[in-house]
Enzyme design. Structure first.
Site, PDB file in Angstrom:
ATOM      1  N   GLU A 211       0.851  -1.197   0.000  1.00 27.63           N
ATOM      2  CA  GLU A 211       0.000   0.000   0.000  1.00 27.63           C
ATOM      3  C   GLU A 211       0.881   1.239   0.000  1.00 27.63           C
ATOM      4  OE1 GLU A 211      -2.977   0.070   3.103  1.00 27.63           O
ATOM      5  OE2 GLU A 211      -3.627   2.102   2.583  1.00 27.63           O
TER       6      GLU A 211
ATOM      7  N   ASN B  62     -12.134  -0.842  -0.929  1.00 31.50           N
ATOM      8  CA  ASN B  62     -11.486  -1.367   0.276  1.00 31.50           C
ATOM      9  C   ASN B  62     -12.246  -0.969   1.538  1.00 31.50           C
ATOM     10  OD1 ASN B  62      -8.991  -2.400   1.785  1.00 31.50           O
ATOM     11  ND2 ASN B  62      -9.206  -0.338   2.608  1.00 31.50           N
ATOM     12  N   GLU B  63     -12.557  -1.934   2.375  1.00 30.08           N
ATOM     13  CA  GLU B  63     -13.129  -1.690   3.720  1.00 30.08           C
ATOM     14  C   GLU B  63     -14.172  -0.578   3.719  1.00 30.08           C
ATOM     15  OE1 GLU B  63     -10.095  -1.402   6.793  1.00 30.08           O
ATOM     16  OE2 GLU B  63      -9.610  -3.515   6.542  1.00 30.08           O
TER      17      GLU B  63
ATOM     18  N   GLN C 152       1.370  -6.286   5.616  1.00 30.34           N
ATOM     19  CA  GLN C 152       1.739  -5.930   4.268  1.00 30.34           C
ATOM     20  C   GLN C 152       3.103  -6.539   3.969  1.00 30.34           C
ATOM     21  OE1 GLN C 152       0.950  -1.799   3.307  1.00 30.34           O
ATOM     22  NE2 GLN C 152      -1.040  -1.849   4.325  1.00 30.34           N
TER      23      GLN C 152
ATOM     24  N   ASN D  89      -6.679   1.564   2.783  1.00 32.33           N
ATOM     25  CA  ASN D  89      -7.401   2.821   2.987  1.00 32.33           C
ATOM     26  C   ASN D  89      -6.974   3.864   1.957  1.00 32.33           C
ATOM     27  OD1 ASN D  89      -8.543   1.564   5.196  1.00 32.33           O
ATOM     28  ND2 ASN D  89      -7.166   2.515   6.680  1.00 32.33           N
TER      29      ASN D  89
ATOM     30  N   GLU E 242      -6.526  -9.194   3.456  1.00 30.07           N
ATOM     31  CA  GLU E 242      -5.664  -8.579   4.481  1.00 30.07           C
ATOM     32  C   GLU E 242      -5.693  -9.495   5.696  1.00 30.07           C
ATOM     33  OE1 GLU E 242      -6.052  -4.395   5.488  1.00 30.07           O
ATOM     34  OE2 GLU E 242      -6.627  -3.911   3.434  1.00 30.07           O
TER      35      GLU E 242
ATOM     36  N   TYR F 240      -6.893  -8.768  11.642  1.00 28.28           N
ATOM     37  CA  TYR F 240      -5.608  -8.490  12.298  1.00 28.28           C
ATOM     38  C   TYR F 240      -5.680  -9.041  13.717  1.00 28.28           C
ATOM     39  CZ  TYR F 240      -4.549  -5.511   8.331  1.00 28.28           C
ATOM     40  OH  TYR F 240      -4.293  -5.063   7.055  1.00 28.28           O
TER      41      TYR F 240
HETATM   42  O1  AHR Z   1      -3.078  -2.680   6.275  1.00 27.90           O
HETATM   43  C1  AHR Z   1      -3.301  -1.475   6.965  1.00 27.90           C
HETATM   44  C2  AHR Z   1      -4.732  -1.001   6.818  1.00 27.90           C
HETATM   45  O2  AHR Z   1      -5.577  -1.902   7.490  1.00 27.90           O
HETATM   46  C3  AHR Z   1      -5.300  -0.963   5.419  1.00 27.90           C
HETATM   47  O3  AHR Z   1      -5.004   0.220   4.760  1.00 27.90           O
HETATM   48  C4  AHR Z   1      -6.765  -1.059   5.664  1.00 27.90           C
HETATM   49  O4  AHR Z   1      -7.451  -1.662   4.599  1.00 27.90           O
HETATM   50  C5  AHR Z   1      -6.885  -1.842   6.962  1.00 27.90           C
HETATM   51  O5  AHR Z   1      -7.700  -1.220   7.865  1.00 27.90           O
END
Ligand code: AHR
Length: 514
Positions: free
Chosen positions: A27, A172-173, A351, A72, A292, A244
């Site tokens: 990103e 995205n999101e 990432q 993001n 992700e 995450y």
């Molecule tokens: O990977 C970091 C961020 O986590 C990304 O930009 C977003 O998609 C997620 O919230």
């Protein structure tokens, strides 16, 4: 000493791993692009500014696919800013990460970098501040051979042949209030459907992923997928998931249990997608894009870790330093992905470099491997083939996993967590890979694996990742504190493997056909 038994049969399969299961993510965020994969003037940089030391580590890590440019970031990105002569590209404020985006690296540079790294691209389009028109134009720019304004523009920019990008994320999101132009499920579903139609009319060979929830802990999870798929079911191939893992509570046993919630998340999204199919009497089975996933919490909640004041270019943000225990939870996530190979076809470690990443660099200096580098490299190297059902007997423990969202404090029960988390892959060369995570923090584990219907096998590779200090890390000055070592005490005789696993350890055994 704990004991565990595992039974596998070569004919009892979950599914084949798709090569795109071993993806990662780049990103425009912090030092992932600038100072990460791209640093003109760096001693190892090639004539395009690609850091060759980073490329070498990427090849060792083994990702097959890279998602780009966000995240993001993509929700405010004008792709046109990143193409054409570099000296005329505009610098812009990036409202995702409160930094300045110089745009010296863009779509074409990314495609060249993918070729250099021998990975496939997965492009995301901006369905935040922009919509279907910008998305279809980007597909035309990238994939149309020539003879139209946008395809000819690419050619005048120096890329004569189309990039042939096959896989696309529809935003995205978009379920997250932190997103630029966050939307309701209904609004996003309608927008994604229309963008998808136009993108596919330009290139019918592309595959599309709609945004699912940005986490299982989102209040809208479930309802979001259902509504979005009601709009997009006939137009997309994948629904996305993001996770995450965290250890905010410093409760390591629960942290190591948390990948099991990824299994639940996957099962739940599959159930929703199949319910949408059932309502339509459709036999189409939507696949999942886990685009992700990682461990991320230390640099997540405090603004100071996410934002540097003054709108800098490439600030050192989200530079999470991974510990031994992070690598164990991460390994658990790898096993969860393998065990859903029938429906999870795409997955991206978020990432790749510097930003919550397995590879770290010093701007102007060296590059090194974080602890999480190793389970991913093992996954990519040993995880390709037919994932087998594992019938495992292991003692269990109960845990509760704290997973806050914004200011909302919340915990989720994780009952009956087996101390042994495992996956088995019958590899294309006739061999067998075993991934074995011992989640007991104190006790060794004696594991016995009965492998039925394999020919003659012999132990070919056996590695262990562990450290007495679960908080140990690698760093620029001590890059090898955590690294794989040979796993001792492994025998294979008469179709039965015996191994002794150290407490809190990640272990991979590969048996080859002899
Ligand atoms: O990977 C970091 C961020 O986590 C990304 O930009 C977003 O998609 C997620 O919230």
């Amino acid at each position: 000493m704990r004991k565990a038994r595992v039974l596998i049969d070569r004919d009892f399969a979950i599914g084949h791993t798709d090569p795109r299961l071993f993806g990662a993510f780049v990103e425009h965020l912090g030092r992932c692009v600038y100072g990460g994969i791209y640093e003109p003037g760096h001693p190892t940089a090639d004539e395009r500014g690609f850091r060759k030391d980073v490329l070498a580590l990427v090849k060792e890590l083994g990702p097959t696919l890279i998602r780009y440019p966000g995240g993001n970031f993509v929700s405010g990105y004008n792709w046109e800013d990143g193409v054409g002569p570099q000296e005329t590209r505009p610098a812009r404020l990036d409202l995702a990460w409160f930094s300045t985006e110089p745009n010296s690296f863009g779509t074409n540079e990314f495609m060249d970098w993918c070729r250099a790294a021998d990975v496939a691209p997965m492009m995301a389009v901006n369905l935040g501040t922009r919509g279907g028109d910008a998305a279809r134009n980007l597909v035309e720019y990238c994939n149309h051979p020539g003879g139209t304004a946008l395809s000819e523009l690419r050619r005048t920019h120096g890329w004569d042949k189309p990039h042939g990008v096959k896989l696309w994320c529809l935003g995205n999101e978009v379920d997250g209030p932190w997103q630029m132009e966050h939307k309701s499920a209904g609004d996003y579903g309608a927008l994604a459907r229309e963008a998808a139609k136009m993108m596919r009319w330009i290139d019918p060979t592309i595959e599309l992923a709609a945004c699912g929830s940005s986490g299982r802990n989102m209040p809208t999870f479930g309802q979001w997928e259902d509504t979005v798929l009601e709009h997009t079911f006939d137009h997309v191939d994948y629904i996305s998931l993001h996770t995450y893992l965290n250890n905010y509570k410093q409760d390591t046993a629960s942290f190591l249990a948390s990948p099991d919630l990824m299994d639940s998340f996957i099962d739940e999204v599959v159930a929703i997608a199949d319910a949408v199919a059932a309502r339509r009497r459709s036999n189409k089975r939507l696949m999942l894009s886990f685009d992700e996933w990682n461990v991320w919490y230390r640099t997540r909640r405090n603004r100071a870790d996410r934002v540097r004041e003054g709108w800098p270019v490439a600030p050192p943000i989200l530079e999470e330093i991974y510990t031994m225990e992070d690598a164990l939870a991460f390994g658990g996530a790898c096993i969860s992905l393998l065990n859903h190979a029938d429906r999870v076809k795409v997955a991206c470690l978020a990432q790749l470099v510097n930003v919550i990443a397995p590879i770290m660099t010093e701007t102007g200096g060296g590059a090194w491997r974080q602890t999480t580098f190793f389970p991913f490299a093992h996954l990519s190297r040993f995880g390709r083939g037919k994932v087998l059902r594992t019938q495992a007997e292991s003692e269990t423990y109960d845990s509760s996993y704290y997973d806050p969202r914004g200011t909302q404090e919340q915990s989720f029960p994780v009952p009956s967590v087996p101390y042994l988390k495992t996956a088995a892959v019958a590899t294309e060369d006739g061999g067998l890979s075993l991934f074995l995570l011992n989640r007991d923090l104190k006790q060794e584990m004696e594991v016995s694996v009965e492998a039925r219907r394999f020919g003659r096998l012999k132990v070919c590779e056996r590695v262990e990742l562990r450290h007495d200090d679960l908080k140990a890390t690698n760093s620029k000055h001590a890059p090898d504190t955590i690294k794989p070592a040979p796993l001792q005490n492994v025998t294979f005789e008469g179709g039965r493997l015996q191994a002794t696993l150290k407490p809190a350890s990640w272990n991979v055994i590969h048996l080859s056909a002899s």
